[in-house]
Write an enzyme that holds these catalytic residues in place. Structure first.
Site, short mmCIF file in Angstrom:
data_model
loop_
_atom_site.label_atom_id
_atom_site.label_comp_id
_atom_site.label_asym_id
_atom_site.label_seq_id
_atom_site.Cartn_x
_atom_site.Cartn_y
_atom_site.Cartn_z
N LYS A 81 42.38 31.57 32.12
CA LYS A 81 43.06 32.79 32.59
C LYS A 81 44.55 32.69 32.27
CE LYS A 81 43.47 35.59 36.84
NZ LYS A 81 43.12 35.65 38.28
N SER A 156 40.86 39.81 39.58
CA SER A 156 41.73 39.88 38.43
C SER A 156 41.31 38.97 37.28
CB SER A 156 43.15 39.53 38.86
OG SER A 156 43.22 38.21 39.32
N SER A 180 39.55 37.08 43.28
CA SER A 180 39.67 37.25 41.83
C SER A 180 38.78 36.36 40.98
CB SER A 180 41.11 37.06 41.39
OG SER A 180 41.81 38.25 41.61
N1 GLN Z 1 42.08 42.10 44.31
C1 GLN Z 1 42.96 41.33 45.12
C2 GLN Z 1 44.38 41.79 44.91
O1 GLN Z 1 44.57 42.70 44.18
C3 GLN Z 1 42.80 39.86 44.84
C4 GLN Z 1 43.44 39.42 43.60
C5 GLN Z 1 43.32 37.95 43.36
O2 GLN Z 1 42.49 37.28 43.98
N2 GLN Z 1 44.19 37.43 42.52
O3 GLN Z 1 45.30 41.27 45.45
#
Ligand code: GLN
Length: 492
Positions: A81, A156, A180
């Site tokens: 990532k 994400s 994410s």
């Molecule tokens: N969807 C969540 C957010 O937008 C989690 C994102 C993540 O785990 N990096 O904050």
């Protein structure tokens, strides 16, 4: 299943050991797979094929000269990532503000993998600075779901999840601040594990919510996830929040018996708002766990209704402080239109950050500002403790928890982009594990009528990753789902 790109970690390891093929051939197979599928999928932000070839032949010759031990991860390609720092390899966080950033050092997870002889395949797409649930917030382009190109891969870590699901890489690294790793794993039909807070070093993971962030594996199977977790877990003196706890053998846990384990199902999770197809697949999987000898019972997590509100105060507050460093002074983008220090700051940040990141900075700054701190941040911090206590109460009765990873299967591109709150609500089952710091895993448990994967989430007490992997593996073996997305060939 003869194509190299469909092999498991064990298959790759055995073939290399038997000298049936070389690390260079492994690299070629996956580079080719990326080349033939990524124009459609757009899972990667950076792939440098020549660099991958060079490091493959270097690894191969080090092995032949006996300078490299052939561990389970040696020669195995991993997609990283792009919020995980890689020395000499562009690391953007999918943000224009870091669009040309080439880091001078490696994240600890990366240096550990390099030491194992892992083949770093490239950097994968994400929501900018990991803020989002669909990868549509990437500052570059969205990634598509390999099961249906009109749908999101989740976020994400959508790039790593789509890459692994589409067999562009056998393994991927993601990060999980509020879901994410698990949510994209569920949307893409693969296994994703968020470790206990402190289990894996955060050194070199670009900070989003520092009290929530963890790096973890994405893989085709539980066993492959265990191999990757084994490779990255453990104490790191460079991360003051990393746990000193010894790392047990995760791979050995896989395959152990699950009879007699007590599994709690949070009643608040199987309630309204859960798509019927998700509920059915999860309920059927719970039935299979009972057949395997687990005792399944209902439990309560009474503060579930505050999960989203609490997370979306704490995560933006931490993000707002963490993102203060992108000011055009030290590294990253600097606006060319600066007249003085003030316009340099404001223009750099206005031009460099995308809309969701700006929204989080504003939310976080507001929640932390004098006069509002007690009402928002402090209150959220207190509710966070109540959420942790819900889990600790539940784990005094059961060995682990099980429920849906997400309220719906993968949604359509554009479906939730106009309404940030709708997007935030898709994290309802995942954010609490981060608030409580406990480990949680998502594995495919079935399909909808439209053949979209559904994820089952397993959650355990702190440092019980081994138990999660054990149960996940037993269920995965029992279900024996075909999780290779169809049609990736025809779609070119
Ligand atoms: N969807 C969540 C957010 O937008 C989690 C994102 C993540 O785990 N990096 O904050």
């Amino acid at each position: 299943m003869n194509e190299i790109w469909s092999w498991s970690v064990k298959d790759i390891h055995s073939a290399l050991k038997r000298r049936d093929l070389s690390i260079v051939e492994i690299a070629e197979a996956f580079l080719k797979r990326i080349e033939s599928t990524d124009s459609k999928l757009q899972a990667f932000l950076t792939v440098d094929p020549d660099a991958v070839r060079r490091s493959a032949s270097e690894l191969q010759s080090r092995w032949e000269r006996r300078e490299l031990r052939m561990g389970f991860l040696t020669g195995v390609p991993v997609a990283i990532k792009d919020n995980i720092i890689t020395r000499g390899l562009r690391t953007t966080c999918a943000s224009k503000i870091l669009g040309d950033y080439i880091p001078p050092y490696d994240a600890t997870v990366v240096s550990r993998l390099r030491r194992e002889g892992v083949l770093l395949l490239g950097k994968t797409n994400l929501d900018e600075f990991a803020m989002g649930s669909s990868t549509e917030n990437s500052g570059f382009h969205p990634t598509r779901n390999p099961w249906d190109f009109d749908r999101v891969p989740g976020g994400s870590s959508g790039g790593s999840a789509a890459a692994v699901a589409a067999r562009q890489a056998p393994l991927g690294l993601g990060s999980d601040t509020g879901g994410s790793i698990r949510q994209p794993a569920a949307f893409c039909g693969i296994v994703g594990l968020k470790p206990t807070y402190g289990r894996v070093s955060r050194y070199g993971l670009v900070a989003f919510g520092s009290s929530l962030d963890q790096v973890g594996p994405l893989a085709h199977s539980t066993k492959d996830a265990a191999y990757l977790l084994q490779g990255i877990a453990g104490h790191d003196p460079k991360d003051s929040t990393s746990a000193r706890r010894p790392v047990e053998g995760f791979v050995e846990e896989v395959g152990k018996d699950v009879k007699g384990l007590r599994i709690g199902v949070p009643k608040e999770w199987m309630a309204d708002g859960l798509a019927a197809e998700v509920r059915e697949a999860v309920a059927a999987a719970l039935g299979r766990l009972e057949e395997l000898g687990c005792e399944v019972e209902e439990v309560s997590l009474p503060h579930t209704e505050y999960a989203i509100a609490t997370y979306y105060i704490i995560a933006p507050a931490e993000a707002a402080s963490n993102l203060a460093r992108y000011d055009g002074v030290r590294y990253g983008y600097r606006s060319p239109r600066t007249e003085d220090l003030w316009t340099m700051y404001t223009r750099t940040r206005s031009e460099g950050f995308g809309p969701e990141v700006k929204r989080r900075i504003m939310l976080g700054t507001y929640a932390l500002s004098a006069g509002y701190y007690d009402a928002y941040f402090l209150k959220a911090a207190r509710v966070r403790t109540l959420i942790l206590r819900d889990y600790l109460d539940a784990f005094s009765r059961v060995d682990l928890l099980a429920g849906p990873t997400t309220p719906t299967p993968a949604f359509r591109l554009g479906e939730k982009t106009q309404d940030p709150l709708e997007m935030y609500l898709s994290d309802v089952f995942t954010v609490t594990a981060n608030l409580a710091g406990i480990p949680a895993l998502s594995l495919p448990c079935g399909f909808t009528d439209g053949h979209l994967p559904v994820g089952l989430q397993l959650l355990g007490p702190h440092f019980a990753e081994g138990r999660l992997l054990r149960v996940a593996h037993a269920l995965e073996t029992e279900l024996a789902l075909d999780t290779e997305p169809p049609g990736l060939h025809d779609s070119q």
